[in-house]
Write a protein that holds these residues in place. Sequence first.
Motif, PDB file in Angstrom:
ATOM      1  N   ALA A  33       7.977  -6.474   2.301  1.00 36.76           N
ATOM      2  CA  ALA A  33       8.290  -5.096   2.646  1.00 36.76           C
ATOM      3  C   ALA A  33       7.119  -4.164   2.335  1.00 36.76           C
ATOM      4  N   VAL A  34       6.127  -4.624   1.564  1.00 32.67           N
ATOM      5  CA  VAL A  34       4.991  -3.779   1.207  1.00 32.67           C
ATOM      6  C   VAL A  34       4.034  -3.754   2.393  1.00 32.67           C
ATOM      7  N   THR A  35       3.769  -2.576   2.879  1.00 36.00           N
ATOM      8  CA  THR A  35       2.879  -2.416   4.025  1.00 36.00           C
ATOM      9  C   THR A  35       1.442  -2.253   3.560  1.00 36.00           C
ATOM     10  N   PRO A  36       0.474  -2.476   4.423  1.00 34.43           N
ATOM     11  CA  PRO A  36      -0.927  -2.241   4.055  1.00 34.43           C
ATOM     12  C   PRO A  36      -1.168  -0.802   3.599  1.00 34.43           C
ATOM     13  N   GLU A  37      -0.438   0.133   4.204  1.00 29.94           N
ATOM     14  CA  GLU A  37      -0.587   1.534   3.786  1.00 29.94           C
ATOM     15  C   GLU A  37      -0.102   1.712   2.348  1.00 29.94           C
ATOM     16  N   ASP A  38       1.000   1.018   2.007  1.00 22.05           N
ATOM     17  CA  ASP A  38       1.511   1.073   0.631  1.00 22.05           C
ATOM     18  C   ASP A  38       0.479   0.500  -0.328  1.00 22.05           C
ATOM     19  N   GLN A  39      -0.131  -0.600   0.069  1.00 21.15           N
ATOM     20  CA  GLN A  39      -1.152  -1.221  -0.784  1.00 21.15           C
ATOM     21  C   GLN A  39      -2.349  -0.291  -0.955  1.00 21.15           C
ATOM     22  N   LYS A  40      -2.756   0.368   0.143  1.00 20.57           N
ATOM     23  CA  LYS A  40      -3.879   1.316   0.061  1.00 20.57           C
ATOM     24  C   LYS A  40      -3.533   2.483  -0.849  1.00 20.57           C
ATOM     25  N   GLU A  41      -2.310   2.986  -0.718  1.00 16.09           N
ATOM     26  CA  GLU A  41      -1.878   4.105  -1.567  1.00 16.09           C
ATOM     27  C   GLU A  41      -1.854   3.688  -3.035  1.00 16.09           C
ATOM     28  N   LYS A  42      -1.342   2.476  -3.291  1.00 15.22           N
ATOM     29  CA  LYS A  42      -1.312   1.971  -4.670  1.00 15.22           C
ATOM     30  C   LYS A  42      -2.731   1.847  -5.215  1.00 15.22           C
ATOM     31  N   LYS A  43      -3.650   1.334  -4.410  1.00 13.77           N
ATOM     32  CA  LYS A  43      -5.052   1.204  -4.837  1.00 13.77           C
ATOM     33  C   LYS A  43      -5.664   2.580  -5.080  1.00 13.77           C
ATOM     34  N   ARG A  44      -5.367   3.550  -4.194  1.00 14.61           N
ATOM     35  CA  ARG A  44      -5.874   4.917  -4.388  1.00 14.61           C
ATOM     36  C   ARG A  44      -5.393   5.495  -5.714  1.00 14.61           C
TER      37      ARG A  44
END
Length: 132
Positions: A33-44
Amino acid sequence: MKMTYGLLDGMVLHYPPLQHDSTGVPQHGINIAVTPEDQKEKKRKIDANYRQRCKIRKEELGINLQILREENAHLKRENESCRKENDSMAQKLQSKEVEIGNLKREIGNSKKVISNQEICWNHCHKTLLCNN
């Protein structure tokens, strides 16, 4: 016992460790369910937190550096004051050593004078006693 009809006989099944997502819901394995955008936001967010910690550490180090510079300047002034005091005391000590040497010579000379006076007094006393 589970019936596998020979396909998985003798095999032990292993599952990845139980994980929790950001909402606290337990999940097994990869969370699809984790999207690439979610991963990018988490990394940010992780990167922003890291930069904030670095900024705070830099500020703390700057404050500590300023405190140490002030302390160093104070210690340098104190050291210079102690050196001047030491030089002054060394000069006074040398002066007192000269004075002590002069006083020892005076004492020696006075002892000689007293000794000569005692000799004269004894001689005069004997002379007076003999004449009487």
